[in-house]
Design a protein around this motif. Structure first.
Motif, PDB file in Angstrom:
ATOM      1  N   ALA A 148      44.808  68.537  43.269  1.00 33.72           N
ATOM      2  CA  ALA A 148      45.935  68.119  44.108  1.00 33.72           C
ATOM      3  C   ALA A 148      46.449  69.285  44.942  1.00 33.72           C
ATOM      4  O   ALA A 148      46.529  70.424  44.467  1.00 33.72           O
ATOM      5  N   ASP A 152      49.512  66.007  49.645  1.00 30.93           N
ATOM      6  CA  ASP A 152      48.763  64.837  49.179  1.00 30.93           C
ATOM      7  C   ASP A 152      49.728  63.722  48.779  1.00 30.93           C
ATOM      8  O   ASP A 152      50.813  63.979  48.246  1.00 30.93           O
ATOM      9  N   ILE A 154      50.721  60.524  46.359  1.00 31.38           N
ATOM     10  CA  ILE A 154      50.524  60.152  44.957  1.00 31.38           C
ATOM     11  C   ILE A 154      50.484  58.631  44.858  1.00 31.38           C
ATOM     12  O   ILE A 154      51.393  57.947  45.337  1.00 31.38           O
ATOM     13  N   THR A 269      45.811  61.349  43.485  1.00 27.13           N
ATOM     14  CA  THR A 269      46.357  61.941  44.700  1.00 27.13           C
ATOM     15  C   THR A 269      45.313  61.886  45.809  1.00 27.13           C
ATOM     16  O   THR A 269      44.112  62.001  45.558  1.00 27.13           O
ATOM     17  N   ILE A 295      52.875  65.180  46.811  1.00 21.09           N
ATOM     18  CA  ILE A 295      52.760  66.482  46.155  1.00 21.09           C
ATOM     19  C   ILE A 295      53.573  67.514  46.921  1.00 21.09           C
ATOM     20  O   ILE A 295      53.508  67.593  48.153  1.00 21.09           O
TER      21      ILE A 295
END
Length: 321
Positions: A148, A152, A154, A269, A295
């Motif tokens: 991750a 990114d 989720i 992710t 993220i």
């Protein structure tokens, strides 16, 4: 022939069509399997103990589904294709009334996912089940927890929180009169491993994990391994109408979604450049996916609802608490 070997021969041997990559299955000291060139073996072991993971009087068919499905879910989280399983069964006494429905359910699910029983053990003691599943995956594409990156998105599959509500029903007769209690109890046992989703995510997702100890706990495994943080918008958490009706409030349903263990959905992710490809890649899987956050830099972890910070203190399942 002893009772142990009678049980093995009657309930576990010759129940499945042999896979082409199984050279020797049950009946010898070891099984022999052949790994296709270019692939690696993904391996996961899990134990379920009566009184901890299921009640001793639970329907053995449901116990079998839960035991195997939870292990296959680990393979799904790596993007692996299920191949083989070994099974160690400990029980106080030989009990064919319990074994018959257990094995019927176990092999039905195993055949559905094309996973073959290749060995195991039986012994006397408190009721417990230990399974080792093995699957095949390209090692260069296998989904891991350490990929991750900041920015990114989720995602999670399915709905979350139903399993925890189902466990409430199992543990307390007072919960049985609540709306949808029976349906939620069934969902606790009858999870659907997201194998097709995991395979479709290969090359698109940057990390993945299956939700076994609760979203808030399992996501933190990704964050720790990837050295990143996260921001979660609880208003986007996928919760079923049945869960909201059972609990009586959307907010409590969201809290269950964050903390519910034994969901066996996937959390993954996706880098921004792959967002456009995700829905088309998963279109054939027939599985709902929901973006629940993003993220963030390491050390940051926030739970909010549409930008309003929440001070909820939640944790997932801990086997020793």
């Amino acid at each position: 022939m002893s009772g142990e070997f009678n049980l093995i021969e009657k309930y576990f041997v010759g129940r499945q069509k042999q896979r082409n990559d199984v050279l020797l299955a049950a009946g010898d000291d070891c099984a022999l399997v052949q790994v296709p060139q270019g692939l690696s073996v993904a391996i996961s072991t899990d134990t379920l103990v009566a009184g901890t993971h299921f009640l001793e009087d639970a329907d053995p068919a449901l116990v079998a589904h839960k035991a195997l499905a939870s292990n296959i879910s680990d393979l799904a989280a790596m993007g692996a294709t299920p191949a083989w399983v070994s099974f160690a069964l400990t029980m106080p006494e030989p009990d064919e009334v319990w074994l018959a429905p257990f094995c019927e359910s176990f092999f039905s699910l195993a055949d559905y996912f094309g996973i073959q029983l290749i060995g195991g053990d039986t012994t006397k003691g408190p009721l417990s089940l230990t399974l080792t599943v093995q699957g095949l995956v390209n090692p260069e594409k296998a989904l891991r927890r350490n990929g991750a990156r900041v920015g990114d998105r989720i995602y999670v599959t399915g709905n979350l929180g139903d399993s925890k509500a189902g466990l409430d029903v199992i543990l307390s007769a007072q919960q049985e009169d609540k709306p949808y209690a029976s349906e939620l109890e069934q969902r606790h046992y009858l999870s659907s491993p997201r194998v097709l989703v995991g395979q479709a995510l290969l090359g698109l997702a940057s990390s993945a994990i299956d939700i076994s100890d609760g979203l808030i706990s399992d996501l933190k495994h990704i964050l720790k391994r990837s050295n990143v943080g996260a921001s979660i918008d609880v208003s986007t958490l996928p919760v079923s109408n049945e869960l909201v009706q059972f609990l009586g409030s959307a907010e409590q349903a969201q809290q269950y979604a964050l903390s519910s263990g034994e969901e066996y959905e996937l959390c993954f992710t996706v880098p921004e450049q792959n967002l456009g490809a995700i829905e088309s890649a998963l279109a054939h899987c027939g599985t709902q996916i929901t973006c629940i956050g993003q993220i963030r830099p390491e050390g940051m972890f926030e739970i909010h609802t549409q930008g309003k910070a929440l001070d909820w203190t939640l944790s997932g399942y801990d086997h020793f608490n």
